[in-house]
Scaffold this motif. Structure first.
Motif, short mmCIF file in Angstrom:
data_model
loop_
_atom_site.label_atom_id
_atom_site.label_comp_id
_atom_site.label_asym_id
_atom_site.label_seq_id
_atom_site.Cartn_x
_atom_site.Cartn_y
_atom_site.Cartn_z
N LEU A 61 -0.97 -12.06 9.18
CA LEU A 61 0.40 -12.12 8.67
C LEU A 61 1.11 -13.35 9.23
CD1 LEU A 61 1.39 -8.39 9.17
CD2 LEU A 61 0.86 -9.51 7.01
N GLU A 62 1.94 -13.94 8.42
CA GLU A 62 2.74 -15.09 8.86
C GLU A 62 4.17 -14.89 8.39
OE1 GLU A 62 3.19 -19.66 7.56
OE2 GLU A 62 1.16 -19.07 8.17
N ILE A 63 5.12 -15.09 9.31
CA ILE A 63 6.54 -14.98 9.01
C ILE A 63 7.16 -16.34 9.27
CG2 ILE A 63 8.70 -13.81 9.56
CD1 ILE A 63 6.97 -11.53 10.73
N SER A 64 7.87 -16.88 8.28
CA SER A 64 8.53 -18.16 8.48
C SER A 64 9.93 -18.11 7.87
CB SER A 64 7.72 -19.30 7.87
OG SER A 64 7.57 -19.12 6.49
N ILE A 71 10.12 -15.98 4.47
CA ILE A 71 8.87 -15.82 3.73
C ILE A 71 7.87 -15.07 4.60
CG2 ILE A 71 6.99 -17.01 2.55
CD1 ILE A 71 8.95 -19.39 2.22
N VAL A 72 7.35 -13.98 4.07
CA VAL A 72 6.33 -13.19 4.75
C VAL A 72 5.06 -13.30 3.91
CG1 VAL A 72 5.68 -10.94 5.66
CG2 VAL A 72 8.09 -11.61 5.61
N THR A 73 3.98 -13.77 4.54
CA THR A 73 2.73 -13.99 3.84
C THR A 73 1.61 -13.20 4.52
OG1 THR A 73 3.47 -16.25 3.39
CG2 THR A 73 1.16 -15.79 3.01
N GLY A 74 0.79 -12.58 3.72
CA GLY A 74 -0.38 -11.86 4.22
C GLY A 74 -1.63 -12.39 3.56
N LYS A 75 -2.58 -12.85 4.37
CA LYS A 75 -3.85 -13.37 3.85
C LYS A 75 -4.99 -12.62 4.53
CE LYS A 75 -2.43 -17.96 2.50
NZ LYS A 75 -2.12 -17.65 1.15
N ARG A 76 -5.79 -11.95 3.71
CA ARG A 76 -6.92 -11.18 4.24
C ARG A 76 -8.18 -12.03 4.24
NH1 ARG A 76 -7.35 -5.39 4.22
NH2 ARG A 76 -9.45 -6.13 4.24
N ALA A 77 -8.90 -11.94 5.31
CA ALA A 77 -10.20 -12.60 5.38
C ALA A 77 -11.23 -11.63 4.82
CB ALA A 77 -10.53 -12.95 6.82
N GLU A 94 -5.41 -4.10 -1.36
CA GLU A 94 -5.84 -4.96 -0.26
C GLU A 94 -5.85 -6.41 -0.73
OE1 GLU A 94 -9.64 -3.43 0.88
OE2 GLU A 94 -8.77 -1.91 2.17
N ARG A 95 -4.73 -6.85 -1.20
CA ARG A 95 -4.68 -8.21 -1.74
C ARG A 95 -3.70 -9.06 -0.93
NH1 ARG A 95 -1.93 -4.95 -5.71
NH2 ARG A 95 0.25 -5.53 -5.88
N ASP A 96 -3.89 -10.36 -1.04
CA ASP A 96 -2.97 -11.28 -0.38
C ASP A 96 -1.58 -11.16 -1.03
OD1 ASP A 96 -5.19 -12.10 0.98
OD2 ASP A 96 -5.38 -14.02 -0.07
N PHE A 97 -0.57 -11.51 -0.27
CA PHE A 97 0.78 -11.43 -0.82
C PHE A 97 1.66 -12.49 -0.19
CE2 PHE A 97 1.00 -8.84 2.99
CZ PHE A 97 2.22 -9.18 3.54
N GLU A 98 2.74 -12.75 -0.87
CA GLU A 98 3.83 -13.57 -0.35
C GLU A 98 5.13 -12.95 -0.82
OE1 GLU A 98 5.02 -17.65 -1.84
OE2 GLU A 98 4.18 -18.15 0.14
#
Length: 156
Positions: A61-64, A71-77, A94-98
């Motif tokens: 997860l990344e918060i900026s 902006i909150v972004t989630g990227k799954r490996a 279980e998908r990426d999101f922004e």
């Protein structure tokens, strides 16, 4: 899906272009409500955004915050194990999101924490001292500029 055209409003409304841009962005938000979230007002100046991010770890997860946009972004490996799975039914997204949030002026992020699959983002509305309401004393004196001119005329 129905689209709205705000271009006629741009021609007749001065200073509201940011508002119309924001409305267009919200109408064109294509993430379909994923992940679900709550916005809670804790007191007059403190807010909390809670997002359901089950299956994501802290490092995914990344918060900026850039100006008034959070902006909150989630990227799954995707691992080899994930690729080999065959689902009969997959109801857990279980998908990426922004996810983007438009913040009011002087709202800043003061912290974030994960708890039981929920991401909590703490916000604070901090109004600068010069923009806070202030009390003006009524003491019978004129404004400085006017008082100086009255004094200089009476001295002549």
């Amino acid at each position: 899906m129905r689209t709205l055209d705000f271009s006629p409003l741009y021609r007749s409304a001065i200073g509201f272009d940011r508002l119309f841009n924001q409305m267009e962005q919200n109408l064109n938000n294509s993430n379909g409500g994923y992940p679900p979230y709550n916005i809670e007002q804790q007191d007059e100046n403190h807010y909390r955004i809670t997002m359901a991010v089950a299956g994501f770890s802290d490092d995914q997860l990344e918060i900026s915050q850039h100006q008034n946009r959070l902006i909150v972004t989630g990227k799954r490996a995707i691992s080899e194990q994930d690729e080999k799975r065959q689902y009969l039914y997959q109801g857990i997204a279980e998908r990426d999101f922004e996810r983007k949030f438009q913040l009011a002026d002087h709202v800043k992020v003061i912290g974030a924490a994960m708890e039981n699959g929920l991401l909590h983002i703490e916000l604070e509305h901090e109004v600068p001292e010069e923009e806070k309401p202030r009390r003006i004393a009524i003491n019978g004196q004129r404004l400085l500029g006017q008082a100086d001119s009255v004094v200089s005329h009476s001295a002549e």
